[in-house]
Scaffold this motif. Structure first.
Motif, mmCIF file in Angstrom:
data_model
loop_
_atom_site.group_PDB
_atom_site.id
_atom_site.type_symbol
_atom_site.label_atom_id
_atom_site.label_comp_id
_atom_site.label_asym_id
_atom_site.label_seq_id
_atom_site.Cartn_x
_atom_site.Cartn_y
_atom_site.Cartn_z
ATOM 1 N N PHE A 1 -1.104 2.482 -3.123
ATOM 2 C CA PHE A 1 -1.660 3.726 -2.609
ATOM 3 C C PHE A 1 -0.577 4.750 -2.251
ATOM 4 O O PHE A 1 -0.765 5.578 -1.375
ATOM 5 C CB PHE A 1 -2.560 3.455 -1.397
ATOM 6 C CG PHE A 1 -3.776 2.660 -1.775
ATOM 7 C CD1 PHE A 1 -4.790 3.235 -2.509
ATOM 8 C CD2 PHE A 1 -3.881 1.331 -1.422
ATOM 9 C CE1 PHE A 1 -5.899 2.505 -2.879
ATOM 10 C CE2 PHE A 1 -4.990 0.590 -1.783
ATOM 11 C CZ PHE A 1 -6.000 1.173 -2.515
ATOM 12 N N PHE B 1 0.797 -1.219 0.000
ATOM 13 C CA PHE B 1 0.000 0.000 0.000
ATOM 14 C C PHE B 1 0.837 1.280 0.000
ATOM 15 O O PHE B 1 0.657 2.138 -0.851
ATOM 16 C CB PHE B 1 -0.973 0.003 1.178
ATOM 17 C CG PHE B 1 -2.007 -1.075 1.073
ATOM 18 C CD1 PHE B 1 -2.875 -1.121 -0.011
ATOM 19 C CD2 PHE B 1 -2.101 -2.049 2.035
ATOM 20 C CE1 PHE B 1 -3.822 -2.113 -0.128
ATOM 21 C CE2 PHE B 1 -3.045 -3.054 1.926
ATOM 22 C CZ PHE B 1 -3.906 -3.088 0.844
ATOM 23 N N ARG C 1 -1.281 8.234 -6.428
ATOM 24 C CA ARG C 1 -2.696 8.086 -6.060
ATOM 25 C C ARG C 1 -3.147 9.362 -5.369
ATOM 26 O O ARG C 1 -2.643 9.681 -4.296
ATOM 27 C CB ARG C 1 -2.849 6.889 -5.127
ATOM 28 C CG ARG C 1 -4.247 6.566 -4.698
ATOM 29 C CD ARG C 1 -5.115 6.103 -5.835
ATOM 30 N NE ARG C 1 -4.716 4.825 -6.345
ATOM 31 C CZ ARG C 1 -5.473 3.740 -6.319
ATOM 32 N NH1 ARG C 1 -6.669 3.796 -5.820
ATOM 33 N NH2 ARG C 1 -5.032 2.620 -6.815
ATOM 34 N N GLN D 1 -4.479 11.752 -2.944
ATOM 35 C CA GLN D 1 -4.961 11.707 -1.575
ATOM 36 C C GLN D 1 -4.280 12.821 -0.799
ATOM 37 O O GLN D 1 -3.152 13.182 -1.088
ATOM 38 C CB GLN D 1 -4.672 10.343 -0.938
ATOM 39 C CG GLN D 1 -3.216 9.933 -1.023
ATOM 40 C CD GLN D 1 -2.994 8.517 -0.551
ATOM 41 O OE1 GLN D 1 -3.384 8.189 0.559
ATOM 42 N NE2 GLN D 1 -2.378 7.695 -1.374
#
Length: 191
Positions: free
Chosen positions: A17, A12, A22, A24
């Motif tokens: 992620f 991750f 990604r 965020q």
């Protein structure tokens, strides 16, 4: 439990992620945000696990150290990205100043890893520092130099040369010279 935590970190945080690709929100100001706990805490835990495994399973300890170094390297690079693009990292292009900041962060991180690896007599960390240094040197030669003109290009190569000479001196003096007896002074012939 450690294997599950390592799998989560690799899959991750370093992989699927990763905030570099990604979208965020990573939080407030650079260096004081969610990037530090996301990358430095697992790196510290992996370093502790490597220290615990050192006597029993050397290869496993080296794997934990390698993953810890990956977290330590990821953090400053992501912090540079946040410094130029705010909380959402994949937004925007790559301005010249950011590109040069990546080189500086790579150089400083490699130097920090070299110091840590030498102080702890850890070859995994020293090798990781050399790999990062070589990647930074290649980036400066291939990407950064083409974006600079005149005196800025000369200063870039001068700084890179000085840092490489300094690292060579450091390795010769503190890594390769460790444990060797000092040469005996030459005898002077009678006059």
């Amino acid at each position: 439990l450690l294997a599950a935590a390592v799998a989560r970190f690799v899959l991750f945080d370093l992989g699927l992620f990763n905030p570099a690709w990604r979208p965020q929100a990573v939080g407030g100001p650079p260096l004081v945000n969610l990037l530090a706990p996301a990358y430095l805490l697992p790196a510290a835990a992996l370093a502790l696990a490597a220290a615990a495994e050192r006597g029993r399973a050397a290869r496993l300890a080296d794997a934990w150290k390698g993953l810890a170094v990956a977290g330590v390297i990821s953090w400053p690079l992501l912090a540079v990205r946040q410094l130029f693009h705010g909380s959402i990292l994949p937004n925007g292009g790559l301005p010249t100043a950011e590109n040069l900041a990546y080189s500086a962060a790579g150089l400083l991180t490699a130097l920090a890893l070299l110091g840590w690896g030498t102080a702890r007599r850890d070859p995994v960390t020293r090798v990781a520092s050399l790999v990062l240094m070589l990647a930074t040197v290649a980036k400066v030669f291939l990407a950064d130099a083409s974006a600079l003109d005149g005196l800025a290009r000369i200063a870039s190569f001068l700084g890179l040369g000085v840092s490489l000479i300094g690292i060579s001196w450091f390795y010769t003096r503190h890594v390769f010279g460790r444990g060797r007896a000092a040469p005996a002074p030459a005898a002077t012939p009678p006059t």
